[in-house]
Design an enzyme around this catalytic site. Structure first.
Site, PDB file in Angstrom:
ATOM      1  N   TYR A   1       9.138 -11.259  21.042  1.00  0.00           N
ATOM      2  CA  TYR A   1      10.336 -10.696  20.972  1.00  0.00           C
ATOM      3  C   TYR A   1      11.612 -11.752  21.096  1.00  0.00           C
ATOM      4  CZ  TYR A   1       8.303  -6.219  20.233  1.00  0.00           C
ATOM      5  OH  TYR A   1       7.777  -5.120  19.497  1.00  0.00           O
TER       6      TYR A   1
ATOM      7  N   GLN B   1      15.500   3.620  12.185  1.00  0.00           N
ATOM      8  CA  GLN B   1      14.240   3.146  13.003  1.00  0.00           C
ATOM      9  C   GLN B   1      14.525   1.585  13.676  1.00  0.00           C
ATOM     10  OE1 GLN B   1      10.726   4.480  10.127  1.00  0.00           O
ATOM     11  NE2 GLN B   1      12.590   4.534   9.288  1.00  0.00           N
ATOM     12  N   ASN B   2      15.506   1.038  13.177  1.00  0.00           N
ATOM     13  CA  ASN B   2      15.902  -0.427  13.473  1.00  0.00           C
ATOM     14  C   ASN B   2      16.197  -0.796  14.973  1.00  0.00           C
ATOM     15  OD1 ASN B   2      15.307  -0.461  10.816  1.00  0.00           O
ATOM     16  ND2 ASN B   2      17.482  -0.736  10.189  1.00  0.00           N
TER      17      ASN B   2
ATOM     18  N   ASP C   1      17.666  -3.483  15.826  1.00  0.00           N
ATOM     19  CA  ASP C   1      18.359  -4.744  15.924  1.00  0.00           C
ATOM     20  C   ASP C   1      19.858  -4.362  16.288  1.00  0.00           C
ATOM     21  OD1 ASP C   1      19.592  -3.554  13.409  1.00  0.00           O
ATOM     22  OD2 ASP C   1      18.358  -4.448  12.048  1.00  0.00           O
TER      23      ASP C   1
ATOM     24  N   HIS D   1      13.423   4.123  17.471  1.00  0.00           N
ATOM     25  CA  HIS D   1      12.654   3.107  17.935  1.00  0.00           C
ATOM     26  C   HIS D   1      13.134   2.066  19.164  1.00  0.00           C
ATOM     27  CE1 HIS D   1       9.820   3.489  14.237  1.00  0.00           C
ATOM     28  NE2 HIS D   1       9.812   4.621  14.993  1.00  0.00           N
TER      29      HIS D   1
ATOM     30  N   CYS E   1      12.153  -1.891  32.544  1.00  0.00           N
ATOM     31  CA  CYS E   1      11.267  -2.193  33.365  1.00  0.00           C
ATOM     32  C   CYS E   1       9.756  -1.439  33.412  1.00  0.00           C
ATOM     33  CB  CYS E   1      11.785  -1.840  35.087  1.00  0.00           C
ATOM     34  SG  CYS E   1      10.634  -1.766  36.399  1.00  0.00           S
TER      35      CYS E   1
ATOM     36  N   SER F   1       9.969   2.482   4.295  1.00  0.00           N
ATOM     37  CA  SER F   1       8.981   2.671   3.359  1.00  0.00           C
ATOM     38  C   SER F   1       8.314   4.082   3.585  1.00  0.00           C
ATOM     39  CB  SER F   1       7.912   1.736   3.779  1.00  0.00           C
ATOM     40  OG  SER F   1       7.454   1.597   5.085  1.00  0.00           O
TER      41      SER F   1
ATOM     42  N   ASN G   1      16.368   3.020  -2.072  1.00  0.00           N
ATOM     43  CA  ASN G   1      15.470   2.163  -1.991  1.00  0.00           C
ATOM     44  C   ASN G   1      15.197   1.163  -3.283  1.00  0.00           C
ATOM     45  OD1 ASN G   1      13.006   0.884  -1.281  1.00  0.00           O
ATOM     46  ND2 ASN G   1      12.687   2.163   0.421  1.00  0.00           N
ATOM     47  N   PRO G   2      15.095  -0.010  -3.269  1.00  0.00           N
ATOM     48  CA  PRO G   2      14.815  -0.679  -4.703  1.00  0.00           C
ATOM     49  C   PRO G   2      13.125  -0.354  -4.968  1.00  0.00           C
ATOM     50  CG  PRO G   2      15.187  -2.425  -2.941  1.00  0.00           C
ATOM     51  CD  PRO G   2      15.541  -1.004  -2.308  1.00  0.00           C
TER      52      PRO G   2
HETATM   53  P1  OAD Z   1       9.352  -1.542   6.050  1.00  0.00           P
HETATM   54  O1  OAD Z   1       9.145  -2.894   6.282  1.00  0.00           O
HETATM   55  O2  OAD Z   1       8.049  -0.428   6.193  1.00  0.00           O
HETATM   56  O3  OAD Z   1       9.949  -0.934   4.800  1.00  0.00           O
HETATM   57  C1  OAD Z   1      11.225  -1.430   4.362  1.00  0.00           C
HETATM   58  C2  OAD Z   1      11.740  -0.770   3.320  1.00  0.00           C
HETATM   59  O4  OAD Z   1      12.824  -1.427   2.919  1.00  0.00           O
HETATM   60  C3  OAD Z   1      10.743  -0.903   2.015  1.00  0.00           C
HETATM   61  O5  OAD Z   1      10.486   0.174   1.412  1.00  0.00           O
HETATM   62  C4  OAD Z   1      11.526  -1.856   0.991  1.00  0.00           C
HETATM   63  O6  OAD Z   1      11.649  -1.245  -0.543  1.00  0.00           O
HETATM   64  C5  OAD Z   1      12.994  -1.488   1.461  1.00  0.00           C
HETATM   65  N1  OAD Z   1      13.994  -2.463   1.133  1.00  0.00           N
HETATM   66  C6  OAD Z   1      13.820  -3.632   0.834  1.00  0.00           C
HETATM   67  N2  OAD Z   1      15.095  -4.386   0.639  1.00  0.00           N
HETATM   68  C7  OAD Z   1      15.969  -3.285   0.843  1.00  0.00           C
HETATM   69  C8  OAD Z   1      17.360  -3.333   0.485  1.00  0.00           C
HETATM   70  N3  OAD Z   1      18.043  -4.371   0.321  1.00  0.00           N
HETATM   71  N4  OAD Z   1      17.959  -1.903   0.415  1.00  0.00           N
HETATM   72  C9  OAD Z   1      17.512  -1.069   0.663  1.00  0.00           C
HETATM   73  N5  OAD Z   1      15.805  -0.917   0.703  1.00  0.00           N
HETATM   74  C10 OAD Z   1      15.311  -2.098   0.884  1.00  0.00           C
HETATM   75  O7  OAD Z   1      10.400  -0.982   7.307  1.00  0.00           O
HETATM   76  P2  OAD Z   1      10.419   0.674   7.971  1.00  0.00           P
HETATM   77  O8  OAD Z   1      10.252   1.647   6.992  1.00  0.00           O
HETATM   78  O9  OAD Z   1      11.914   0.448   8.594  1.00  0.00           O
HETATM   79  O10 OAD Z   1       8.068   0.477  13.768  1.00  0.00           O
HETATM   80  O11 OAD Z   1       9.290   0.572   9.089  1.00  0.00           O
HETATM   81  C11 OAD Z   1       9.022   1.701   9.955  1.00  0.00           C
HETATM   82  C12 OAD Z   1       8.786   1.203  11.197  1.00  0.00           C
HETATM   83  O12 OAD Z   1       7.484   0.193  10.964  1.00  0.00           O
HETATM   84  C13 OAD Z   1       9.577   0.142  11.870  1.00  0.00           C
HETATM   85  O13 OAD Z   1      10.462   0.743  12.816  1.00  0.00           O
HETATM   86  C14 OAD Z   1       8.475  -0.401  12.819  1.00  0.00           C
HETATM   87  C15 OAD Z   1       7.238  -0.802  12.034  1.00  0.00           C
HETATM   88  O14 OAD Z   1       6.298  -0.987  12.343  1.00  0.00           O
HETATM   89  C16 OAD Z   1       8.042  -0.196  15.031  1.00  0.00           C
HETATM   90  O15 OAD Z   1       8.154  -1.348  15.440  1.00  0.00           O
HETATM   91  C17 OAD Z   1       7.430   0.993  15.802  1.00  0.00           C
END
Ligand code: OAD
Length: 252
Positions: A69, A103-104, A106, A121, A129, A195, A219-220
């Site tokens: 982290y 879900q981010n 950051d 998330h 704590c 995703s 989404n691309p």
């Molecule tokens: P993922 O990494 O699973 O998916 C990212 C998505 O973003 C993919 O579908 C890509 O095609 C898309 N992508 C990539 N570049 C892009 C761009 N420039 N513009 C738009 N889309 C783009 O990430 P999440 O779906 O956020 O959870 O993942 C969900 C959760 O899984 C996260 O919050 C995290 C992870 O494990 C925890 O940590 C609990």
């Protein structure tokens, strides 16, 4: 399902919808330089979530989890919001009833100016704590000493952990309820850069669709949502979102 062109009903909905709900995932921060989780360059290609992002992993090796982290915090400290984050913040300023669920972890949406925000998330910049009930801290706690300490500790003596949701954990009280309500009541749902495989977030577009909303994926790449969405805009969110904003509200 429409792929590519921005259909008129979407532009009209952005302009006039009583309620707009947005779900974002790691993809919206990709253009800021934050790695996504899945895909060819994704974090879960190089690291195993069960070693780093579960309560069991923290119980087994808290120093390793903290190391990971801290590395992610270092990377995120160097990035800024991109045009996709800013476009959503400006849309919120124009549209009452706009809720952004991310879900981010950051913090880039808040940095871009989004206010009506549910961080489903958690937030990587906060510590929490591990005692019960937990004390929450923002990053100031332990600042300066954190590098020296392997595992930062709360003033009560218990180890601190990052205030993020790990696999196998529930969401913070109230967050899921707020997100479901936003999607149930939405006339327009934008699903950006996710995703659509991690639940319960991945269920939110279905909640909106069942309630009659226009569901739009940005989404691309194809995802499990693509076949269900009313409109699919294939492209990077840093390009597509400012373009949507321009079509709906004018401007540069
Ligand atoms: P993922 O990494 O699973 O998916 C990212 C998505 O973003 C993919 O579908 C890509 O095609 C898309 N992508 C990539 N570049 C892009 C761009 N420039 N513009 C738009 N889309 C783009 O990430 P999440 O779906 O956020 O959870 O993942 C969900 C959760 O899984 C996260 O919050 C995290 C992870 O494990 C925890 O940590 C609990």
């Amino acid at each position: 399902m429409i792929v590519g062109n921005v259909p008129r009903p979407l532009v009209d909905a952005l302009r006039t919808a009583g309620r707009i709900a947005v779900l974002t995932g790691a993809g919206i921060s990709a253009e800021s330089g934050v790695p996504t989780f899945r895909g060819p360059e994704g974090l879960w290609r190089r690291y195993r979530p069960e070693d780093l992002a579960t309560p069991l992993a923290f119980a087994r090796d808290p120093a390793l989890v903290w190391e990971w982290y801290r590395w992610r915090r270092q990377r995120m400290a160097a990035v800024s919001p991109n045009p996709g984050h800013f476009a959503l913040a400006r849309m919120e300023a124009r549209r009452p009833g706009f809720v952004l669920v991310t879900q981010n972890v950051d913090g880039l949406h808040a940095a871009a100016g989004s206010r009506n925000l549910v961080e489903l998330h958690g937030n990587i910049w906060r510590d929490r704590c591990t005692s019960r009930p937990p004390h929450r801290f923002d990053r100031q706690f332990g600042e300066g000493t954190e590098g020296a300490m392997e595992i930062p500790r709360c003033h009560c003596g218990a180890p601190l952990r990052p205030d993020v949701v790990w696999f196998g954990e529930g969401l913070a009280p109230g967050d899921l309820e707020a997100a479901i309500e936003a999607f149930r009541e939405a006339d327009l749902a934008l699903v950006v850069g996710t995703s659509s495989v991690v639940y319960p977030a991945a269920a939110l577009p279905g909640v909106a669709k069942s309630a009659g909303a226009l569901v739009v994926e940005i989404n691309p790449d194809e995802t499990p949502l693509s076949g269900e969405a009313d409109v699919v805009l294939r492209g990077p969110s840093g390009v597509v979102l400012p373009e949507l904003e321009r079509l709906a509200f004018g401007g540069a």
